[in-house]
Design an enzyme around this catalytic site. Structure first.
Site, PDB file in Angstrom:
ATOM      1  N   SER A  21       0.847  -1.203   0.000  1.00  0.00           N
ATOM      2  CA  SER A  21       0.000   0.000   0.000  1.00  0.00           C
ATOM      3  C   SER A  21       0.878   1.246   0.000  1.00  0.00           C
ATOM      4  O   SER A  21       1.958   1.254   0.608  1.00  0.00           O
ATOM      5  CB  SER A  21      -0.878   0.005   1.253  1.00  0.00           C
ATOM      6  OG  SER A  21      -1.528   1.260   1.384  1.00  0.00           O
ATOM      7  N   TYR A  73      -0.196  -0.428   9.973  1.00  0.00           N
ATOM      8  CA  TYR A  73      -0.449  -0.843   8.579  1.00  0.00           C
ATOM      9  C   TYR A  73       0.757  -0.502   7.684  1.00  0.00           C
ATOM     10  O   TYR A  73       1.173  -1.308   6.856  1.00  0.00           O
ATOM     11  CB  TYR A  73      -1.712  -0.118   8.125  1.00  0.00           C
ATOM     12  CG  TYR A  73      -2.255  -0.505   6.778  1.00  0.00           C
ATOM     13  CD1 TYR A  73      -2.764  -1.774   6.539  1.00  0.00           C
ATOM     14  CD2 TYR A  73      -2.287   0.422   5.734  1.00  0.00           C
ATOM     15  CE1 TYR A  73      -3.288  -2.116   5.305  1.00  0.00           C
ATOM     16  CE2 TYR A  73      -2.812   0.097   4.500  1.00  0.00           C
ATOM     17  CZ  TYR A  73      -3.313  -1.177   4.283  1.00  0.00           C
ATOM     18  OH  TYR A  73      -3.828  -1.505   3.064  1.00  0.00           O
ATOM     19  N   LYS A  79       2.957  -3.092   5.585  1.00  0.00           N
ATOM     20  CA  LYS A  79       2.999  -3.022   4.122  1.00  0.00           C
ATOM     21  C   LYS A  79       4.410  -2.776   3.598  1.00  0.00           C
ATOM     22  O   LYS A  79       4.750  -3.239   2.496  1.00  0.00           O
ATOM     23  CB  LYS A  79       2.032  -1.944   3.624  1.00  0.00           C
ATOM     24  CG  LYS A  79       0.551  -2.324   3.820  1.00  0.00           C
ATOM     25  CD  LYS A  79       0.214  -3.677   3.225  1.00  0.00           C
ATOM     26  CE  LYS A  79      -1.268  -3.903   3.015  1.00  0.00           C
ATOM     27  NZ  LYS A  79      -1.572  -5.272   2.542  1.00  0.00           N
TER      28      LYS A  79
END
Ligand SMILES: NC(=O)c1ccc[n+]([C@@H]2O[C@H](COP(=O)([O-])OP(=O)(O)OC[C@H]3O[C@@H](n4cnc5c(N)ncnc54)[C@H](O)[C@@H]3O)[C@@H](O)[C@H]2O)c1
Length: 304
Positions: free
Chosen positions: A151, A164, A168
């Site tokens: 991401s 996150y 990622k």
């Protein structure tokens, strides 16, 4: 003949969102598909067999071949069970899409240990566990393609997503390492940064105007349909030679991302002191430093 004719592909988190469209397209291109999805809730990891079975049934109703699998990618033994399920039902495995995921956003100074561990566990551990479970089979058959979802929240940066972003970026490193270690066995590994309006993006907290704009734009871009062709193309033999790369798919745009390489060297023949670094090296390097911006600074137009 489809692009993935008679290949067996595992798509994790394929009961919804991006993964669902990848599973549908892989099947339409001739693959046997293992539709894995724990059926997790927005804020829990409780199992629900519904989403995986629905997508597998949709594939079979269209004349394709698919089975549902509801193991969790976040557990070493269950990740192995997903691969076993593929081998037991279809006799071989040719590709994996590590797509399962969840969000537990929060500003860094308030992020809890649980939110950190949940996100690392499903995204980073899950991508490692499922890939690792297939490694011996891929090595034995001297083939295999792994597609991981990364991401721009990690590649570029975003507010309130430390867990996150770390997962990622970790996945980008994992993919790169697999591409290097498994090249000798003909195994490829690439990353895709998707843009899609899904249940996951719908769970981004709405108290941040930056995110309200971003999520509203995502809704117009795609619900996952526009990401599937890139994942399927990377799984196909026609992508042989393409490995260790990071791509993106945003509506009708595709991206190939740069990866970190040295961009500036400073040398001091007598060695650097901390003071000399502060006085000479940092000012010299200033023009090469990465600005403190976030993903929406780069992806802020509506390409539809
Ligand atoms: N939607 C976007 O714009 C976007 C942007 C960047 C990255 N991504 C990535 O794309 C992937 C798919 O995201 P999405 O937006 O389609 O999300 P989604 O929430 O619609 O789908 C994710 C699926 O993963 C499943 N899942 C969760 N935990 C699991 C586990 N332990 N084992 C197996 N399945 C599990 C969920 O049940 C869910 O169906 C994720 O890796 C996400 O981080 C999405």
């Amino acid at each position: 003949m489809g692009l993935l004719q008679d290949k067996t592909i595992i798509v994790t988190g394929a009961g919804r969102g991006v993964g669902k469209y990848i599973a549908l397209m892989a099947a339409a291109e001739g693959a046997n598909v293992v539709v894995n999805d724990l059926g997790a809730g927005v804020s829990d990891q409780k199992a629900d067999t519904g989403p995986a079975e629905e997508v597998a049934s949709e594939i079979r109703a269209a004349g394709g071949r698919a089975i549902a699998d509801t193991h969790s990618v976040a557990d070493w033994d269950q990740a192995h069970a997903i691969v076993e399920n593929a081998l037991d039902n279809f006799g071989q495995l040719d590709g994996i899409v590590n797509n399962a995921g969840l969000l537990r956003d929060g500003i860094f100074h308030k992020m809890t240990k649980e939110d950190w561990e949940n996100v690392i566990s499903v995204h980073l551990n899950g991508s490692f566990f499922v890939s690792r479970a297939a490694a011996a089979h891929f090595k034995m058959r001297a083939t295999g393609s792994i597609v991981h979802m990364t991401s721009t929240s990690g590649l570029v940066g975003n507010l309130g997503q430390a867990n996150y972003a770390a997962a990622k970026m970790g996945i980008a490193g994992l993919s790169r390492s697999i591409s290097i270690d498994m090249a000798r066995f003909g195994v490829r590994s690439n990353c895709v940064a998707p843009w899609a309006f899904t249940r996951m993006t719908g769970s981004i907290p709405e108290d941040n105007p930056l995110y309200q704009e971003r999520v509203a734009m995502l809704d117009k871009l795609s619900h996952g349909q526009k990401v599937a062709p890139l994942a399927v193309a990377l799984l196909a033999d026609s992508a042989n030679g393409i490995t260790g790369q990071i791509f993106g798919a945003r509506a009708n745009e595709l991206y190939c991302f740069s990866q970190p390489r040295p961009v500036h060297t400073a040398h001091e023949s007598t060695g650097w002191t901390a003071q000399a670094i502060a006085e000479t090296a940092f000012p010299q390097m200033q023009r090469s430093m990465t600005p403190a911006d976030t993903s929406p600074s780069y992806f802020n137009w509506n390409p539809v």
